[in-house]
Scaffold this motif. Structure first.
Motif, PDB file in Angstrom:
ATOM      1  N   ALA A  80     -19.387  12.403  18.307  1.00  0.00           N
ATOM      2  CA  ALA A  80     -19.704  11.072  18.828  1.00  0.00           C
ATOM      3  C   ALA A  80     -19.127  10.906  20.220  1.00  0.00           C
ATOM      4  N   VAL A  81     -19.614   9.889  20.947  1.00  0.00           N
ATOM      5  CA  VAL A  81     -19.005   9.497  22.208  1.00  0.00           C
ATOM      6  C   VAL A  81     -18.390   8.113  22.030  1.00  0.00           C
ATOM      7  N   THR A  82     -17.454   7.776  22.930  1.00  0.00           N
ATOM      8  CA  THR A  82     -16.668   6.554  22.735  1.00  0.00           C
ATOM      9  C   THR A  82     -17.148   5.369  23.562  1.00  0.00           C
ATOM     10  N   SER A  83     -18.253   5.519  24.282  1.00  0.00           N
ATOM     11  CA  SER A  83     -18.798   4.410  25.074  1.00  0.00           C
ATOM     12  C   SER A  83     -19.642   3.487  24.199  1.00  0.00           C
ATOM     13  N   ALA A  84     -19.973   2.334  24.738  1.00  0.00           N
ATOM     14  CA  ALA A  84     -20.792   1.383  23.982  1.00  0.00           C
ATOM     15  C   ALA A  84     -22.232   1.861  23.860  1.00  0.00           C
ATOM     16  N   GLN A  85     -22.711   2.606  24.878  1.00  0.00           N
ATOM     17  CA  GLN A  85     -24.053   3.195  24.833  1.00  0.00           C
ATOM     18  C   GLN A  85     -23.940   4.715  24.901  1.00  0.00           C
TER      19      GLN A  85
END
Length: 323
Positions: free
Chosen positions: A222-227
């Motif tokens: 996963a990535v930790t940004s909102a998008q």
């Protein structure tokens, strides 16, 4: 009528102002040192070397990268805090220096007062990467395994107080898990141990982690940004994977010792803007998940202050401590 000692003080002040202005106008007359408070090869070091090369071109002087790792970025920050405010010693600041304000009880500096802000350089999400044989393929499966084995899963970080540390602690707090923190002296050795199986996973910048994902030495969860990140559009965000409201971004920026002459700060800021406007620099950072982001000194100072407040809340809510 002015008394003799008053005239003397006025003359001394004018002389100092003239000397300072003249020195600032001539800056830089010799090589500049950019202190990177982390080990070579990590994400901050990579950004620093790209920026140092560009600044050298713009300013007509060599910008030397000096790696001074340790204490979550505090050793390098302390070195620059004590340097002469003449524009020849810069700090490559990161999210960690905002985090450290609330994480470390006895800092020798205040990132909001001890330094003169120059500009933001880059910002972007972290990516959750795991060793290839970890039996999870999604954030939901990671949460399930962590709850099944409380305290047994380990996450590496580039050091106490780094964004790579606190972003995982925020994950623990929001997911209700208890993974064990293993700090390293930089991102490169931490990633090496995740790939080697000495640690299970890491929240790291895309700049340093994604090449290993591409080669199959790590897997991205996963990535930790909102998008989602344009650099990895197939990798989901933690927020869309069930951790509503989760967001953690890593950033790099430039600071000078406080009381550096304003003309020096402004000239350096102009040079930074020119470097970040280069298409090849923007493309290089974007390919690795970072956005090249220029700010005025005033805006960057406000940004740093906001970051200190934001991460203080995360430290408090997560119960994170240095160990």
């Amino acid at each position: 009528m002015q008394r003799p000692f008053q005239r003397g003080r006025l003359a001394a002040a004018l002389c100092l102002a003239f000397t300072t202005t003249a020195a600032a106008a001539a800056w830089p007359e010799r090589p500049i040192t950019l202190v990177v408070p982390y080990t070579p090869g990590g994400p901050t070091d990579i950004v620093a070397r790209v920026v140092a090369q560009g600044l050298g071109d713009e300013l007509g002087q060599t910008v030397l990268v000096d790696n001074r790792s340790g204490a979550g970025g505090n050793i390098g920050a302390d070195l620059v805090a004590r340097a002469a405010p003449d524009g020849y010693t810069l700090l490559m600041a990161t999210t960690a220096h905002a985090i450290n304000m609330s994480l470390f009880p006895d800092l020798s500096y205040d990132v909001r007062k001890t330094f003169a802000p120059v500009s933001l350089l880059t910002q972007g999400p972290l990516v959750v990467v795991a060793r290839p044989d970890l039996p999870v393929a999604s954030p939901a499966e990671l949460i399930a395994l962590a709850k099944e084995k409380p305290g047994e899963l380990t996450f590496a970080s580039s050091g106490n107080g780094q964004s790579t540390h606190l972003s995982a602690e925020l994950f623990n707090a929001k997911a209700g898990t208890r993974m064990t923190h293993v700090p390293y002296r930089g991102s490169a050795p931490a990633l090496t141990d995740v790939m080697g199986g000495q640690a299970d996973l890491m929240f790291d910048t895309m700049l340093s982690a994604m090449p290993y994902v591409a080669s199959g030495k790590l897997k991205a969860l996963a990535v930790t940004s909102a998008q989602r990140s344009p650099a990895a559009p197939d990798v989901p965000t933690l927020a869309e994977s069930g951790l509503e409201g989760y967001e953690a971004l890593a950033w790099n920026g430039l600071l000078l010792p406080a009381k550096t002459p304003e003309p020096v700060v402004e000239r350096l800021n102009d040079a930074v803007r020119a470097v970040l406007d280069r298409p090849e620099v923007r493309k290089q950072f974007a390919a690795q998940g970072f956005a090249a982001t220029w700010m005025s000194p005033a805006d960057f100072g406000a940004f740093v202050g906001d970051e200190v407040e934001k991460w203080a809340d995360v430290v408090k809510s997560s119960g994170a401590t240095v160990n």
